[in-house]
Design a protein around this motif. Sequence first.
Motif, PDB file in Angstrom:
ATOM      1  N   VAL A   1      12.246  46.648  -7.136  1.00 10.54           N
ATOM      2  CA  VAL A   1      12.259  45.563  -5.913  1.00 10.54           C
ATOM      3  C   VAL A   1      12.643  44.173  -6.543  1.00 10.54           C
ATOM      4  O   VAL A   1      13.680  43.289  -5.934  1.00 10.54           O
ATOM      5  CB  VAL A   1      10.950  45.451  -5.207  1.00 10.54           C
ATOM      6  CG1 VAL A   1      10.881  44.575  -4.171  1.00 10.54           C
ATOM      7  CG2 VAL A   1      10.514  46.752  -4.600  1.00 10.54           C
ATOM      8  N   LEU A   2      12.004  43.737  -7.548  1.00  9.25           N
ATOM      9  CA  LEU A   2      12.309  42.274  -8.078  1.00  9.25           C
ATOM     10  C   LEU A   2      13.848  42.168  -8.497  1.00  9.25           C
ATOM     11  O   LEU A   2      14.554  41.282  -8.259  1.00  9.25           O
ATOM     12  CB  LEU A   2      11.417  42.117  -9.404  1.00  9.25           C
ATOM     13  CG  LEU A   2       9.749  42.103  -8.971  1.00  9.25           C
ATOM     14  CD1 LEU A   2       9.106  42.108 -10.351  1.00  9.25           C
ATOM     15  CD2 LEU A   2       9.812  40.745  -8.091  1.00  9.25           C
ATOM     16  N   THR A   3      14.271  43.202  -9.202  1.00 10.07           N
ATOM     17  CA  THR A   3      15.615  42.961  -9.784  1.00 10.07           C
ATOM     18  C   THR A   3      16.600  43.308  -8.700  1.00 10.07           C
ATOM     19  O   THR A   3      17.716  42.315  -8.716  1.00 10.07           O
ATOM     20  CB  THR A   3      16.002  44.424 -10.745  1.00 10.07           C
ATOM     21  OG1 THR A   3      15.074  44.454 -11.720  1.00 10.07           O
ATOM     22  CG2 THR A   3      17.255  44.233 -11.339  1.00 10.07           C
ATOM     23  N   THR A   4      16.587  44.085  -7.662  1.00  9.20           N
ATOM     24  CA  THR A   4      17.601  44.285  -6.659  1.00  9.20           C
ATOM     25  C   THR A   4      17.673  42.741  -5.775  1.00  9.20           C
ATOM     26  O   THR A   4      18.682  42.502  -5.492  1.00  9.20           O
ATOM     27  CB  THR A   4      17.458  45.413  -5.859  1.00  9.20           C
ATOM     28  OG1 THR A   4      16.139  45.260  -5.226  1.00  9.20           O
ATOM     29  CG2 THR A   4      17.638  46.571  -6.476  1.00  9.20           C
ATOM     30  N   PHE A   5      16.515  42.183  -5.711  1.00  6.37           N
ATOM     31  CA  PHE A   5      16.421  40.895  -4.697  1.00  6.37           C
ATOM     32  C   PHE A   5      16.843  39.753  -5.720  1.00  6.37           C
ATOM     33  O   PHE A   5      17.631  39.133  -5.187  1.00  6.37           O
ATOM     34  CB  PHE A   5      15.053  40.679  -4.089  1.00  6.37           C
ATOM     35  CG  PHE A   5      14.924  39.501  -3.253  1.00  6.37           C
ATOM     36  CD1 PHE A   5      15.497  39.701  -1.861  1.00  6.37           C
ATOM     37  CD2 PHE A   5      14.558  38.378  -3.672  1.00  6.37           C
ATOM     38  CE1 PHE A   5      15.432  38.442  -1.242  1.00  6.37           C
ATOM     39  CE2 PHE A   5      14.547  37.115  -2.992  1.00  6.37           C
ATOM     40  CZ  PHE A   5      15.022  37.110  -1.652  1.00  6.37           C
TER      41      PHE A   5
END
Length: 266
Positions: A187-191
């Motif tokens: 979640v953190l990486t994709t956003f």
Amino acid sequence: MIPGHGAAAALYPRLAWYGFRRHATYWAAALAGAFTNTVFGVLRAYVLIALWQARPGLGGYDVAGAVTYTFLTQAFIGPMQLFGGGLDLPQRIRTGDVALDLVRPASLQVWCLSEDLGRAAYLFVVRGAPPTLVGALLFGIVAPHAPAAFLLSVALGVVVSFGWRYLVALATCWVMDDRGLAVLSMVLTTFFSGLMLPLTIFPGWFGELARALPWSAMAQVPADVYLGTADPVHALAFQALWAAVLLALGALMTDAARRKIVIQGG
């Protein structure tokens, strides 16, 4: 056994080649991933075209720049492993095989990094090139502003991505189930990498924070170097700084893992 630091250093290029060849055996999966990335790239491109036609110049890009950004970030998914994973370390921790890895006369972190660089090199060609080529054929994309700086930025982005994924993977030593960490990381990486939307469109302090976090070095920064919307020297320095910080944290965490390891099953 590998006697001496010189012999250990000579091992790492071989590990990179091994990582390249290992992933080359899964060419069908890579091509399937390239096809999926291309399809979603086309869908994203149409969405961003509509957005940029309504808001010209949004985020510092024109329509051609926004489309190019879309297909570049789609091409980064495989090499940067933006959805997480890519390392065998969590599985080896769960089985206890990591105990053997930690007593090798070669750095576990550099060992994993070498294999990951080989993986990224293969996926950059096989999984990264098709979305970019299709985007160029269907929509037209701009040429790279500084090709050499762009390639170096991609390489640094892979190292930053590895540094983060290594920390997440090694954290399995202290937890019984790493799936929650994996989902949080995804979640953190994709956003915050800029995969979903360019980070330059976020206003105020939130946009500044998002662009200062390490995840932006994985997609946003290489894309901006390609487009010429970021100063290459500043961008490469930013990536190098985060790569050094994450690798240093990984080295400290590896030392901690040697002293205390919790492995599911014993």
